[in-house]
Design a protein around this motif. Structure first.
Motif, short mmCIF file in Angstrom:
data_model
loop_
_atom_site.label_atom_id
_atom_site.label_comp_id
_atom_site.label_asym_id
_atom_site.label_seq_id
_atom_site.Cartn_x
_atom_site.Cartn_y
_atom_site.Cartn_z
N GLY A 62 70.12 -30.76 52.75
CA GLY A 62 69.97 -29.33 53.01
C GLY A 62 70.17 -29.07 54.49
N HIS A 223 59.51 -23.72 42.53
CA HIS A 223 60.50 -23.39 43.55
C HIS A 223 60.04 -23.89 44.92
CE1 HIS A 223 63.24 -20.97 46.02
NE2 HIS A 223 63.97 -20.82 44.94
N ARG A 224 58.76 -23.71 45.23
CA ARG A 224 58.22 -24.11 46.53
C ARG A 224 58.25 -25.63 46.69
NH1 ARG A 224 53.94 -21.65 45.94
NH2 ARG A 224 52.42 -23.28 45.56
N LYS A 227 61.93 -27.09 46.96
CA LYS A 227 62.55 -26.93 48.28
C LYS A 227 61.87 -27.83 49.32
CE LYS A 227 64.60 -23.62 51.39
NZ LYS A 227 64.91 -22.21 51.67
N MET A 232 66.51 -27.75 49.64
CA MET A 232 67.44 -26.84 48.98
C MET A 232 66.72 -26.10 47.86
SD MET A 232 70.88 -29.23 48.55
CE MET A 232 70.06 -30.81 48.58
N THR A 233 67.25 -24.91 47.54
CA THR A 233 66.79 -24.25 46.33
C THR A 233 67.44 -24.93 45.13
OG1 THR A 233 68.61 -22.67 46.25
CG2 THR A 233 66.68 -22.06 47.60
#
Length: 303
Positions: A62, A223-224, A227, A232-233
């Motif tokens: 990322g 999601h948290r 990442k 990265m998402t």
């Protein structure tokens, strides 16, 4: 660290490179030797342990950069797409490193066999981590790299030595990152299940609800944590895998650009070309043709 012991690791690694090249008789051990700095290298790291013996390399996950040079090691605790670059290498002093794949089952067995090792609460560690190579690791690494000289010893001794290496990693400064991949219910392991799904279905539409359910988390928590581990998402992660697969297809058979785009999940050829150029620096057709030409050119000596 004792420089003479690092020199011995270097000598053993060069002996394997001269005899076998990148992949020798030790399963899961890969050697890299480059006589000049490279441009960006796009690849996917498996859970692995990499040691640099000479030169330097930077791996980018990322928006995070991890630089490691002689006497440093990189731990990859998840299967992640990265962009790497060898930054220090010369004909008289080539970049030299080896990577050893890590078996999550061995990690779990060692953790549980000791009644569990302490885990750090909170967010998962990043999927990449750089640490100095410890003295405790040098002994088993020397013994592992010396095994090809006695091939009859490999089936018996290699599994034991690899187990010792994992134990030294678990109980050393690298342990926090490694322990997370050994426990089935750790946050890193649950993120790993979602990563495996994305890897196996990268051409399909992405569903955060499906991925968060696989990880046993709410969508926001997933999601948290995703990442935090990968920088990265999930959408960015999927895109990186798609484009790396597109490059592989273009190189391997020179397939039509539009057909490759559709095969990896893009509905718009123009969007595929735009995002491919953003990652690799050239449109897909031109990039694939250039790499095929380079592959067909006679290789120059490595050493």
């Amino acid at each position: 660290m004792d420089g003479s012991r690092l020199d011995r690791l270097k000598r053993l690694t060069l002996e394997q490179w001269d005899r076998h090249g990148r992949q020798g008789p030790l399963e899961g051990l890969r050697i890299s030797c480059e006589t000049a700095p490279t441009g960006p290298i796009h690849t996917v790291y498996d859970p692995s342990f990499c040691v640099v013996l000479q030169g330097a390399k930077t791996s980018r996950l990322g928006d995070r950069a991890f630089r490691y040079d002689a006497g440093k090691c990189l731990i990859a605790s998840l299967e992640v797409p990265i962009r790497a670059e060898i930054t220090e290498a010369a004909p008289g002093a080539p970049y030299l490193a080896f990577a050893l794949t890590l078996d999550p089952a061995t990690v779990a067995d060692l953790i549980l066999g000791q009644g569990g090792l302490p885990m750090e609460p909170g967010m998962p560690s990043p999927a990449l981590a750089v640490h100095p190579l410890t003295e405790e690791l040098i002994g088993p690494l020397e013994r592992l790299l010396a095994l090809p000289a006695r091939p009859q010893d490999i089936p018996v001794l290699a599994p034991m030595i690899r187990r010792e290496i994992v134990w030294r990693l678990l109980t050393g400064p690298q342990g926090a990152a490694l322990r997370q991949i050994g426990l089935a219910d750790s946050r890193m392991s649950r993120i790993g299940r979602a990563i495996a799904w994305i890897r196996d279905h990268f051409a399909e539409p992405l569903s955060i609800e499906r991925l968060s359910a696989l990880a046993g988390m709410s969508p926001a928590t997933f999601h948290r944590h995703f990442k935090a581990a990968t920088a990265m998402t999930p959408v960015q992660f999927q895109k990186s895998l798609r484009l790396q697969e597109a490059r592989r297809l273009l190189i391997s058979d020179g397939a039509d650009v539009a057909r490759v785009g559709f095969a990896i999940g893009y509905e718009s050829p123009s969007q595929f070309s735009r995002e491919y150029r953003r990652l690799f620096g050239a449109p897909p057709g031109r990039d694939g043709a250039q790499i095929r030409r380079e592959i067909l050119e006679p290789a120059s000596p490595r050493l």
